[in-house]
Design a protein around this motif. Structure first.
Motif, PDB file in Angstrom:
ATOM      1  N   SER A   1      -1.698   0.103   0.816  1.00 10.20           N
ATOM      2  CA  SER A   1      -0.509   0.360   0.004  1.00 10.20           C
ATOM      3  C   SER A   1       0.728  -0.082   0.778  1.00 10.20           C
ATOM      4  O   SER A   1       0.907   0.294   1.939  1.00 10.20           O
ATOM      5  N   VAL A   2       1.582  -0.878   0.122  1.00  5.78           N
ATOM      6  CA  VAL A   2       2.772  -1.410   0.794  1.00  5.78           C
ATOM      7  C   VAL A   2       4.068  -0.860   0.193  1.00  5.78           C
ATOM      8  O   VAL A   2       5.137  -1.451   0.350  1.00  5.78           O
ATOM      9  N   GLY A   3       3.970   0.287  -0.481  1.00  7.30           N
ATOM     10  CA  GLY A   3       5.165   0.903  -1.048  1.00  7.30           C
ATOM     11  C   GLY A   3       5.251   0.748  -2.553  1.00  7.30           C
ATOM     12  O   GLY A   3       4.537  -0.061  -3.150  1.00  7.30           O
ATOM     13  N   ALA A   4       6.124   1.530  -3.151  1.00  2.00           N
ATOM     14  CA  ALA A   4       6.297   1.507  -4.599  1.00  2.00           C
ATOM     15  C   ALA A   4       6.827   0.152  -5.059  1.00  2.00           C
ATOM     16  O   ALA A   4       7.576  -0.520  -4.332  1.00  2.00           O
ATOM     17  N   ALA A   5       6.440  -0.251  -6.244  1.00  2.00           N
ATOM     18  CA  ALA A   5       6.912  -1.519  -6.808  1.00  2.00           C
ATOM     19  C   ALA A   5       8.432  -1.572  -6.799  1.00  2.00           C
ATOM     20  O   ALA A   5       9.095  -0.618  -7.196  1.00  2.00           O
ATOM     21  N   GLY A   6       8.981  -2.666  -6.304  1.00  2.00           N
ATOM     22  CA  GLY A   6      10.429  -2.836  -6.255  1.00  2.00           C
ATOM     23  C   GLY A   6      11.082  -2.288  -5.013  1.00  2.00           C
ATOM     24  O   GLY A   6      12.292  -2.471  -4.808  1.00  2.00           O
ATOM     25  N   SER A   7      10.332  -1.628  -4.145  1.00  2.00           N
ATOM     26  CA  SER A   7      10.917  -1.023  -2.944  1.00  2.00           C
ATOM     27  C   SER A   7      11.058  -2.058  -1.834  1.00  2.00           C
ATOM     28  O   SER A   7      10.343  -3.070  -1.786  1.00  2.00           O
ATOM     29  N   THR A   8      11.990  -1.794  -0.902  1.00  2.00           N
ATOM     30  CA  THR A   8      12.184  -2.703   0.230  1.00  2.00           C
ATOM     31  C   THR A   8      11.027  -2.609   1.220  1.00  2.00           C
ATOM     32  O   THR A   8      10.873  -3.496   2.069  1.00  2.00           O
ATOM     33  N   THR A   9      10.207  -1.565   1.102  1.00  2.00           N
ATOM     34  CA  THR A   9       9.051  -1.431   1.987  1.00  2.00           C
ATOM     35  C   THR A   9       8.096  -2.613   1.821  1.00  2.00           C
ATOM     36  O   THR A   9       7.436  -3.034   2.779  1.00  2.00           O
ATOM     37  N   ILE A  10       8.019  -3.162   0.625  1.00  2.00           N
ATOM     38  CA  ILE A  10       7.152  -4.320   0.367  1.00  2.00           C
ATOM     39  C   ILE A  10       7.592  -5.496   1.240  1.00  2.00           C
ATOM     40  O   ILE A  10       6.761  -6.190   1.849  1.00  2.00           O
ATOM     41  N   ASP A  11       8.901  -5.716   1.318  1.00  2.00           N
ATOM     42  CA  ASP A  11       9.421  -6.791   2.170  1.00  2.00           C
ATOM     43  C   ASP A  11       9.098  -6.520   3.636  1.00  2.00           C
ATOM     44  O   ASP A  11       8.800  -7.457   4.393  1.00  2.00           O
ATOM     45  N   GLU A  12       9.188  -5.248   4.026  1.00  2.00           N
ATOM     46  CA  GLU A  12       8.869  -4.900   5.413  1.00  2.00           C
ATOM     47  C   GLU A  12       7.446  -5.325   5.748  1.00  2.00           C
ATOM     48  O   GLU A  12       7.185  -5.951   6.776  1.00  2.00           O
ATOM     49  N   ALA A  13       6.511  -4.957   4.887  1.00  2.00           N
ATOM     50  CA  ALA A  13       5.111  -5.314   5.120  1.00  2.00           C
ATOM     51  C   ALA A  13       4.939  -6.831   5.180  1.00  2.00           C
ATOM     52  O   ALA A  13       4.259  -7.362   6.073  1.00  2.00           O
ATOM     53  N   ALA A  14       5.563  -7.533   4.253  1.00  2.00           N
ATOM     54  CA  ALA A  14       5.429  -8.998   4.198  1.00  2.00           C
ATOM     55  C   ALA A  14       5.977  -9.654   5.457  1.00  2.00           C
ATOM     56  O   ALA A  14       5.352 -10.571   6.025  1.00  2.00           O
ATOM     57  N   HIS A  15       7.146  -9.215   5.917  1.00  2.00           N
ATOM     58  CA  HIS A  15       7.753  -9.795   7.117  1.00  2.00           C
ATOM     59  C   HIS A  15       6.854  -9.602   8.333  1.00  2.00           C
ATOM     60  O   HIS A  15       6.651 -10.541   9.131  1.00  2.00           O
ATOM     61  N   HIS A  16       6.322  -8.405   8.483  1.00  2.00           N
ATOM     62  CA  HIS A  16       5.509  -8.101   9.661  1.00  2.00           C
ATOM     63  C   HIS A  16       4.167  -8.829   9.624  1.00  2.00           C
ATOM     64  O   HIS A  16       3.707  -9.350  10.646  1.00  2.00           O
ATOM     65  N   LEU A  17       3.529  -8.869   8.467  1.00  2.00           N
ATOM     66  CA  LEU A  17       2.243  -9.547   8.365  1.00  2.00           C
ATOM     67  C   LEU A  17       2.370 -11.043   8.652  1.00  2.00           C
ATOM     68  O   LEU A  17       1.444 -11.674   9.184  1.00  2.00           O
TER      69      LEU A  17
ATOM     70  N   ASP B   1      -1.135 -11.316  -0.167  1.00  2.00           N
ATOM     71  CA  ASP B   1      -2.284 -11.774  -0.948  1.00  2.00           C
ATOM     72  C   ASP B   1      -3.578 -11.781  -0.133  1.00  2.00           C
ATOM     73  O   ASP B   1      -4.669 -11.904  -0.700  1.00  2.00           O
ATOM     74  N   ASP B   2      -3.448 -11.664   1.176  1.00  2.00           N
ATOM     75  CA  ASP B   2      -4.638 -11.640   2.028  1.00  2.00           C
ATOM     76  C   ASP B   2      -5.289 -10.257   2.071  1.00  2.00           C
ATOM     77  O   ASP B   2      -6.343 -10.090   2.688  1.00  2.00           O
ATOM     78  N   MET B   3      -4.643  -9.277   1.423  1.00  2.00           N
ATOM     79  CA  MET B   3      -5.196  -7.920   1.364  1.00  2.00           C
ATOM     80  C   MET B   3      -5.449  -7.547  -0.086  1.00  2.00           C
ATOM     81  O   MET B   3      -4.996  -8.214  -1.010  1.00  2.00           O
ATOM     82  N   LYS B   4      -6.165  -6.465  -0.267  1.00  2.00           N
ATOM     83  CA  LYS B   4      -6.213  -5.832  -1.577  1.00  2.00           C
ATOM     84  C   LYS B   4      -5.023  -4.883  -1.597  1.00  2.00           C
ATOM     85  O   LYS B   4      -5.071  -3.786  -1.053  1.00  2.00           O
ATOM     86  N   THR B   5      -3.944  -5.336  -2.198  1.00  2.00           N
ATOM     87  CA  THR B   5      -2.661  -4.652  -2.076  1.00  2.00           C
ATOM     88  C   THR B   5      -2.399  -3.710  -3.242  1.00  2.00           C
ATOM     89  O   THR B   5      -2.608  -4.066  -4.409  1.00  2.00           O
ATOM     90  N   GLU B   6      -1.947  -2.523  -2.911  1.00  2.00           N
ATOM     91  CA  GLU B   6      -1.526  -1.530  -3.904  1.00  2.00           C
ATOM     92  C   GLU B   6      -0.040  -1.257  -3.735  1.00  2.00           C
ATOM     93  O   GLU B   6       0.500  -1.342  -2.627  1.00  2.00           O
ATOM     94  N   TYR B   7       0.608  -0.925  -4.856  1.00  2.00           N
ATOM     95  CA  TYR B   7       2.039  -0.629  -4.833  1.00  2.00           C
ATOM     96  C   TYR B   7       2.228   0.832  -5.238  1.00  2.00           C
ATOM     97  O   TYR B   7       2.365   1.157  -6.419  1.00  2.00           O
TER      98      TYR B   7
ATOM     99  N   GLY C   1      -5.050   2.214   4.506  1.00  2.00           N
ATOM    100  CA  GLY C   1      -3.795   2.550   5.160  1.00  2.00           C
ATOM    101  C   GLY C   1      -2.611   2.419   4.225  1.00  2.00           C
ATOM    102  O   GLY C   1      -2.743   2.051   3.053  1.00  2.00           O
ATOM    103  N   ALA C   2      -1.451   2.721   4.771  1.00  2.00           N
ATOM    104  CA  ALA C   2      -0.217   2.659   3.981  1.00  2.00           C
ATOM    105  C   ALA C   2       0.953   2.284   4.878  1.00  2.00           C
ATOM    106  O   ALA C   2       1.002   2.661   6.058  1.00  2.00           O
ATOM    107  N   TRP C   3       1.876   1.516   4.283  1.00  2.00           N
ATOM    108  CA  TRP C   3       3.107   1.133   4.986  1.00  2.00           C
ATOM    109  C   TRP C   3       4.215   2.061   4.490  1.00  2.00           C
ATOM    110  O   TRP C   3       4.513   2.114   3.303  1.00  2.00           O
ATOM    111  N   ILE C   4       4.817   2.779   5.428  1.00  2.00           N
ATOM    112  CA  ILE C   4       5.855   3.745   5.073  1.00  2.00           C
ATOM    113  C   ILE C   4       7.082   3.476   5.932  1.00  2.00           C
ATOM    114  O   ILE C   4       6.972   3.349   7.160  1.00  2.00           O
ATOM    115  N   MET C   5       8.224   3.363   5.287  1.00  2.00           N
ATOM    116  CA  MET C   5       9.476   3.213   6.035  1.00  2.00           C
ATOM    117  C   MET C   5      10.366   4.400   5.721  1.00  2.00           C
ATOM    118  O   MET C   5      10.860   4.547   4.604  1.00  2.00           O
TER     119      MET C   5
END
Length: 318
Positions: free
Chosen positions: A140-156, A164-170, A187-191
């Motif tokens: 899980s990389v955060g709720a849809a539309g949240s900046t947490t998604i960008d955080e996960a993308a930048h770090h990965l 897209d390389d994961m089975k991603t949930e929002y 796991g989950a990405w939390i900011m």
């Protein structure tokens, strides 16, 4: 005739005085978040402090939609001070991301407050020990539309991966914590500020851990994203966390528009920090902020001249 002239002159003087008062009075609209948010209550209290301590000040706290909305209101002249993470202030200044084509190059920083660290929680069963291990995992990389998604993308991206390389949930924090507890996620990405209730739930109810983000990864991120800072989640912040966990973070800031004159900005900064003890007594959220680091990790966005004058006066900057 003389009486008439005298009356006219008196009226001119009165109107001139009123005009001077009107011109010198500071109209400040302070935007933070919705009325249910902690920072809205803080903004109401801070506006009152300014009104009570700065002659001619008329500050009001207005509910808003949060960081992006706050910065858009500043660009449109509807707000003079507001709250936003350093990355959003930088993006507004540069006219990128949510502010594409609408740059606000003159936006300035009033103060840096506290850090919002990235807290990457993974189950021990997942076998994840670095970003390279995320491929194929259920995350899980955060709720849809949240900046947490960008955080996960930048770090990965530092490991050559995309979402897209994961089975991603929002999913939001609470839903992510429940899903990990029910063994439905790796796991989950939390900011969020630490400690965080969702992270606490995961680490106390599941066989999970916080994934360290090494300083070299943070340094690599800074090359493209200057708002990142190195941060340490101290040992003991969470149950079963026996060691410090290095990670990345973004600073929460207060920004100020350039139409606030230097003297007013100076007085606002002075009153804000000279009442810091009472603010932290009333609002626990502010206790995470370190006043001695108010000028650090601001993504290269300049301090407002009035704020800088105060920080120079107390020895925080040269």
């Amino acid at each position: 005739m003389k009486k008439t002239i005298a009356l006219i002159l008196s009226m001119i003087l009165v109107f001139s005085a009123l005009s001077a008062v009107s011109a010198s009075a500071a109209e400040i609209n302070f935007v933070t978040a919705g009325t249910s948010g902690t920072f809205y209550a803080i903004s109401v209290e801070v506006a009152k402090l300014w009104n009570d301590n700065i002659p001619g000040m008329h500050a009001v706290a207005t509910p808003s939609g949060g960081g992006v909305d706050n910065l858009n209101q500043a660009k449109d002249g509807e707000a003079q001070i507001g709250i936003a993470n350093a990355n959003l202030v930088y993006q507004s200044m540069m006219g990128t991301d949510a502010f594409e084509g609408d740059a606000n190059p003159d936006i300035r920083i009033f103060a840096g407050l506290y850090y919002n660290p990235n807290q990457v929680v993974v189950t021990n069963a997942s076998g994840i020990n670095s970003f390279a291990d995320f491929a194929g995992k259920h995350f899980s990389v955060g709720a849809a539309g949240s900046t947490t998604i960008d955080e996960a993308a930048h770090h990965l991206a530092t490991a050559g991966l995309t979402l897209d390389d994961m089975k991603t949930e929002y999913m939001d924090v609470a839903s992510s914590a429940d899903a990990i507890q029910n063994k439905q996620l790796d796991g989950a990405w939390i900011m969020a500020g630490a400690p965080n209730a969702g992270v606490t739930q995961i680490l106390t109810s599941s066989d999970a851990k916080l994934l360290p983000i090494p300083e070299e990864v943070v340094d690599a991120l800074k090359e493209d994203y200057p708002w990142y800072a190195s941060y340490t989640i101290p040992a003991g912040t969470y149950a079963n966390q026996e060691e410090d966990v290095p990670t990345s973070a973004v600073k929460l800031t207060l920004f100020l528009t350039p139409d606030v004159d230097e003297e007013t900005a100076y007085q606002m900064t002075k009153v804000f920090w000279e009442n810091w003890d009472s603010l932290t007594e009333n609002f626990a959220a502010l206790k995470a902020a370190d006043p001695t680091k108010a000028c650090e990790d601001l993504a290269g966005v300049a301090l407002h001249d009035g704020a800088a004058r105060y920080y120079r006066e107390i020895g925080l900057i040269d």
